[in-house]
Design a protein around this motif. Sequence first.
Motif, PDB file in Angstrom:
ATOM      1  N   HIS A   1      32.072 -31.960  51.602  1.00 13.55           N
ATOM      2  CA  HIS A   1      33.436 -31.477  51.484  1.00 13.55           C
ATOM      3  C   HIS A   1      33.668 -30.343  52.477  1.00 13.55           C
ATOM      4  O   HIS A   1      32.971 -29.315  52.426  1.00 13.55           O
ATOM      5  CB  HIS A   1      33.714 -30.990  50.061  1.00 13.55           C
ATOM      6  CG  HIS A   1      33.695 -32.084  49.048  1.00 13.55           C
ATOM      7  ND1 HIS A   1      33.778 -31.836  47.692  1.00 13.55           N
ATOM      8  CD2 HIS A   1      33.601 -33.431  49.182  1.00 13.55           C
ATOM      9  CE1 HIS A   1      33.738 -32.995  47.037  1.00 13.55           C
ATOM     10  NE2 HIS A   1      33.617 -33.972  47.925  1.00 13.55           N
ATOM     11  N   LEU A   2      34.638 -30.535  53.378  1.00 13.65           N
ATOM     12  CA  LEU A   2      34.991 -29.519  54.366  1.00 13.65           C
ATOM     13  C   LEU A   2      36.068 -28.588  53.818  1.00 13.65           C
ATOM     14  O   LEU A   2      36.699 -28.888  52.805  1.00 13.65           O
ATOM     15  CB  LEU A   2      35.465 -30.194  55.646  1.00 13.65           C
ATOM     16  CG  LEU A   2      34.482 -31.162  56.315  1.00 13.65           C
ATOM     17  CD1 LEU A   2      35.089 -31.734  57.580  1.00 13.65           C
ATOM     18  CD2 LEU A   2      33.146 -30.492  56.608  1.00 13.65           C
ATOM     19  N   ASP A   3      36.243 -27.474  54.513  1.00  8.69           N
ATOM     20  CA  ASP A   3      37.241 -26.481  54.097  1.00  8.69           C
ATOM     21  C   ASP A   3      36.958 -25.995  52.673  1.00  8.69           C
ATOM     22  O   ASP A   3      37.856 -25.865  51.850  1.00  8.69           O
ATOM     23  CB  ASP A   3      38.652 -27.068  54.205  1.00  8.69           C
ATOM     24  CG  ASP A   3      39.734 -25.992  54.144  1.00  8.69           C
ATOM     25  OD1 ASP A   3      39.408 -24.804  54.315  1.00  8.69           O
ATOM     26  OD2 ASP A   3      40.908 -26.346  53.905  1.00  8.69           O
ATOM     27  N   ARG A   4      35.692 -25.754  52.383  1.00  8.52           N
ATOM     28  CA  ARG A   4      35.285 -25.283  51.061  1.00  8.52           C
ATOM     29  C   ARG A   4      34.394 -24.055  51.240  1.00  8.52           C
ATOM     30  O   ARG A   4      33.179 -24.154  51.338  1.00  8.52           O
ATOM     31  CB  ARG A   4      34.509 -26.369  50.297  1.00  8.52           C
ATOM     32  CG  ARG A   4      35.312 -27.609  49.984  1.00  8.52           C
ATOM     33  CD  ARG A   4      36.374 -27.336  48.918  1.00  8.52           C
ATOM     34  NE  ARG A   4      36.986 -28.562  48.447  1.00  8.52           N
ATOM     35  CZ  ARG A   4      38.017 -29.177  49.013  1.00  8.52           C
ATOM     36  NH1 ARG A   4      38.564 -28.647  50.115  1.00  8.52           N
ATOM     37  NH2 ARG A   4      38.512 -30.286  48.532  1.00  8.52           N
ATOM     38  N   ARG A   5      35.002 -22.887  51.305  1.00  5.37           N
ATOM     39  CA  ARG A   5      34.235 -21.647  51.423  1.00  5.37           C
ATOM     40  C   ARG A   5      33.813 -21.170  50.039  1.00  5.37           C
ATOM     41  O   ARG A   5      34.654 -21.001  49.151  1.00  5.37           O
ATOM     42  CB  ARG A   5      35.075 -20.566  52.118  1.00  5.37           C
ATOM     43  CG  ARG A   5      34.346 -19.226  52.256  1.00  5.37           C
ATOM     44  CD  ARG A   5      35.185 -18.210  52.994  1.00  5.37           C
ATOM     45  NE  ARG A   5      35.465 -18.667  54.348  1.00  5.37           N
ATOM     46  CZ  ARG A   5      34.611 -18.560  55.378  1.00  5.37           C
ATOM     47  NH1 ARG A   5      33.411 -18.010  55.172  1.00  5.37           N
ATOM     48  NH2 ARG A   5      34.940 -18.985  56.571  1.00  5.37           N
ATOM     49  N   VAL A   6      32.525 -20.964  49.848  1.00  5.94           N
ATOM     50  CA  VAL A   6      32.025 -20.479  48.564  1.00  5.94           C
ATOM     51  C   VAL A   6      32.426 -19.013  48.415  1.00  5.94           C
ATOM     52  O   VAL A   6      32.078 -18.164  49.239  1.00  5.94           O
ATOM     53  CB  VAL A   6      30.501 -20.633  48.457  1.00  5.94           C
ATOM     54  CG1 VAL A   6      29.987 -20.018  47.159  1.00  5.94           C
ATOM     55  CG2 VAL A   6      30.118 -22.115  48.524  1.00  5.94           C
ATOM     56  N   VAL A   7      33.175 -18.733  47.354  1.00  5.54           N
ATOM     57  CA  VAL A   7      33.670 -17.367  47.126  1.00  5.54           C
ATOM     58  C   VAL A   7      33.115 -16.764  45.843  1.00  5.54           C
ATOM     59  O   VAL A   7      33.242 -15.561  45.624  1.00  5.54           O
ATOM     60  CB  VAL A   7      35.217 -17.341  47.087  1.00  5.54           C
ATOM     61  CG1 VAL A   7      35.791 -17.719  48.449  1.00  5.54           C
ATOM     62  CG2 VAL A   7      35.770 -18.255  45.994  1.00  5.54           C
ATOM     63  N   GLN A   8      32.512 -17.583  44.997  1.00  2.00           N
ATOM     64  CA  GLN A   8      31.947 -17.050  43.756  1.00  2.00           C
ATOM     65  C   GLN A   8      30.795 -17.940  43.308  1.00  2.00           C
ATOM     66  O   GLN A   8      30.880 -19.170  43.377  1.00  2.00           O
ATOM     67  CB  GLN A   8      33.018 -17.007  42.664  1.00  2.00           C
ATOM     68  CG  GLN A   8      32.559 -16.346  41.368  1.00  2.00           C
ATOM     69  CD  GLN A   8      33.733 -16.049  40.457  1.00  2.00           C
ATOM     70  OE1 GLN A   8      34.648 -15.317  40.822  1.00  2.00           O
ATOM     71  NE2 GLN A   8      33.725 -16.639  39.273  1.00  2.00           N
ATOM     72  N   ILE A   9      29.732 -17.301  42.858  1.00  2.00           N
ATOM     73  CA  ILE A   9      28.568 -18.015  42.330  1.00  2.00           C
ATOM     74  C   ILE A   9      28.347 -17.530  40.905  1.00  2.00           C
ATOM     75  O   ILE A   9      27.956 -16.382  40.681  1.00  2.00           O
ATOM     76  CB  ILE A   9      27.327 -17.763  43.201  1.00  2.00           C
ATOM     77  CG1 ILE A   9      27.559 -18.306  44.613  1.00  2.00           C
ATOM     78  CG2 ILE A   9      26.089 -18.394  42.575  1.00  2.00           C
ATOM     79  CD1 ILE A   9      26.470 -17.960  45.602  1.00  2.00           C
ATOM     80  N   GLU A  10      28.630 -18.393  39.970  1.00  2.00           N
ATOM     81  CA  GLU A  10      28.531 -18.017  38.564  1.00  2.00           C
ATOM     82  C   GLU A  10      27.127 -18.291  38.040  1.00  2.00           C
ATOM     83  O   GLU A  10      26.523 -19.332  38.337  1.00  2.00           O
ATOM     84  CB  GLU A  10      29.566 -18.796  37.750  1.00  2.00           C
ATOM     85  CG  GLU A  10      31.001 -18.482  38.171  1.00  2.00           C
ATOM     86  CD  GLU A  10      32.031 -19.325  37.427  1.00  2.00           C
ATOM     87  OE1 GLU A  10      31.612 -20.192  36.632  1.00  2.00           O
ATOM     88  OE2 GLU A  10      33.238 -19.116  37.647  1.00  2.00           O
ATOM     89  N   HIS A  11      26.627 -17.345  37.261  1.00  2.00           N
ATOM     90  CA  HIS A  11      25.300 -17.494  36.677  1.00  2.00           C
ATOM     91  C   HIS A  11      25.284 -16.786  35.335  1.00  2.00           C
ATOM     92  O   HIS A  11      26.153 -15.959  35.024  1.00  2.00           O
ATOM     93  CB  HIS A  11      24.237 -16.894  37.604  1.00  2.00           C
ATOM     94  CG  HIS A  11      24.337 -15.403  37.748  1.00  2.00           C
ATOM     95  ND1 HIS A  11      23.617 -14.526  36.950  1.00  2.00           N
ATOM     96  CD2 HIS A  11      25.078 -14.622  38.569  1.00  2.00           C
ATOM     97  CE1 HIS A  11      23.908 -13.278  37.285  1.00  2.00           C
ATOM     98  NE2 HIS A  11      24.799 -13.301  38.267  1.00  2.00           N
ATOM     99  N   ASP A  12      24.282 -17.120  34.502  1.00  7.73           N
ATOM    100  CA  ASP A  12      24.178 -16.496  33.179  1.00  7.73           C
ATOM    101  C   ASP A  12      22.952 -15.597  33.077  1.00  7.73           C
ATOM    102  O   ASP A  12      22.530 -15.231  31.977  1.00  7.73           O
ATOM    103  CB  ASP A  12      24.153 -17.570  32.098  1.00  7.73           C
ATOM    104  CG  ASP A  12      22.970 -18.525  32.229  1.00  7.73           C
ATOM    105  OD1 ASP A  12      22.056 -18.246  33.053  1.00  7.73           O
ATOM    106  OD2 ASP A  12      22.959 -19.560  31.529  1.00  7.73           O
TER     107      ASP A  12
ATOM    108  N   LEU B   1      25.678 -14.258  50.004  1.00  8.98           N
ATOM    109  CA  LEU B   1      25.228 -14.843  48.739  1.00  8.98           C
ATOM    110  C   LEU B   1      25.308 -13.817  47.613  1.00  8.98           C
ATOM    111  O   LEU B   1      25.854 -14.099  46.532  1.00  8.98           O
ATOM    112  CB  LEU B   1      23.794 -15.350  48.893  1.00  8.98           C
ATOM    113  CG  LEU B   1      23.085 -15.812  47.613  1.00  8.98           C
ATOM    114  CD1 LEU B   1      23.590 -17.182  47.189  1.00  8.98           C
ATOM    115  CD2 LEU B   1      21.567 -15.829  47.816  1.00  8.98           C
ATOM    116  N   ILE B   2      24.784 -12.630  47.851  1.00 11.90           N
ATOM    117  CA  ILE B   2      24.782 -11.595  46.814  1.00 11.90           C
ATOM    118  C   ILE B   2      26.198 -11.109  46.521  1.00 11.90           C
ATOM    119  O   ILE B   2      26.557 -10.854  45.365  1.00 11.90           O
ATOM    120  CB  ILE B   2      23.865 -10.428  47.224  1.00 11.90           C
ATOM    121  CG1 ILE B   2      22.402 -10.910  47.349  1.00 11.90           C
ATOM    122  CG2 ILE B   2      23.961  -9.285  46.234  1.00 11.90           C
ATOM    123  CD1 ILE B   2      21.829 -11.520  46.076  1.00 11.90           C
TER     124      ILE B   2
END
Length: 523
Positions: A264-275, A308-309
């Motif tokens: 998938h193009l045009d998909r900038r990762v802006v949040q990484i959810e974790h528990d 990433l952080i």
Amino acid sequence: MMDINSSRTGKVRSGLPPHRWTKVDDPDGLAVVASHATVIAGGGPAGLTAAYELSKHGHSCVVLESDPNLVGGISRTDQYKGYRFDIGGHRFFSKSAEVNAIWREILGDQFVTRSRLSRIYYNRKFFHYPLKPVDALMKLGPWRAALILASYLKATLKPIKPERSFEDWVVNRFGRLLFEIFFKTYTEKVWGMPTNEITAEWAAQRIKGLSLVRAVTNALFGSRKSNGEVIKTLIESFQYPRLGPGQMWECARDKIREKGGAVHLDRRVVQIEHDGSAVTTFVTKDSNGKLTAYHGENFVSTLPIRELIRCMSPQPPDAVVKAAESLRYRDFLTVVLIVDRAETFPDTWIYIHEPDVRLGRVQNFKNWSPDLVPDPTKSSLGLEYFCFEGDDLWTMPDAELIELGKREMDKMGLIAASEVSDGCVVRMPKAYPVYDDAYQGHLAVIRAWLKNLPNLELAGRNGMHKYNNQDHSMMTAVLAARNILGLGQFDTWKVNTDAEYHEEGSEAEDTTGRIVPRKISAT
């Protein structure tokens, strides 16, 4: 050669969910929620290789690439009015049989064999690269040659002790004058720091124990190791995709999709959810501001570690955030010039050691592959300027950069400014991770915290803050994919760039990735 079997760890994978899409009416504005067994951030060589390895085994995966049009990351091939060009040059040569096999699987017969010619340009003359001292001394003239030999003898009789900096190391083996001519200017252009602030161990790794005497011997009798192996830097020919390195990664994208994976193009990762014990979701934003949540069982990140952080939700402890923010990167931009000449110079690329220009390196794209240039009566050149994001070069308007490139090429006598009919500019942020005197400590803090998220694999140059070549980035991705598939338990951090680096270091040393300049510690 990269030894997979020596990279085992104790990590074990759990079961994997099926691929599914779910349309939702999400109160947070997420238009679509997608679920895949593995979600991969970044569509460069590492991210696409991981997806290729997973999709070959029928494993559901998706690659999320921020660029709206292109895959390949720093190995992509851009286009301008039919001219195709690299972001830097990318030779396709690897000591790894597995990497070579992957390249062949993906691209088939679309490789061309190119003769390597890369030279140094200094004082308006071309010098062989790697240096051939006899050639260099003749071109520098008898008076300067005598001064160089005298400088070398002085360094031999009175070496600098202790040998702390890159400058100390090179001067001790080549003499100060040869250092100033062939080492100082280019190194400072590339890394943006003085050579007397770069640690000596970088020189020891990158220049592999050479001395002027040994260099002369190699020039006269050939450059081989004691076991007869050809030194990688001296390879005279290499493979190259007919339409540039981006052709490789465009084909990889298509094969991933054919095998049931997604890109998938045009998909900038802006949040990484974790528990706190696992990553659960990558959230992306497209150029229209639309958010998409990608759920998965396993995740692979090739994002720059600092990014990433920054994306982690909830945020890690302050010490981890501080460590990530302390990581630095070297950026560069390419000024592409279209030249009204069928041939310019025979080199594939030229290192510019002239101290009175800012230009660092020139790529001659037609000599990489004639098919990169649509008009056989013209040539295209890529002028590479090393910079930091936000500095005067980075923020200079495109038109001014093109004029700068024309002016500097004209000044050096390589091409006349009047021969340039067109041009464009491409900027590449975070091209090289920079190692300062504290980077290892920062990375250790980050890696210790990331161990709490065992379903997150890191791979690639920026994904591991390692100055890897393309093939080594790919191998980290292959091993990450095999961890996910349950085909072994591998420590991707132990993938090293060259066997000789690994063999010369102790097992306790971090030999992953090419050694990159570090500042000398103040203590």
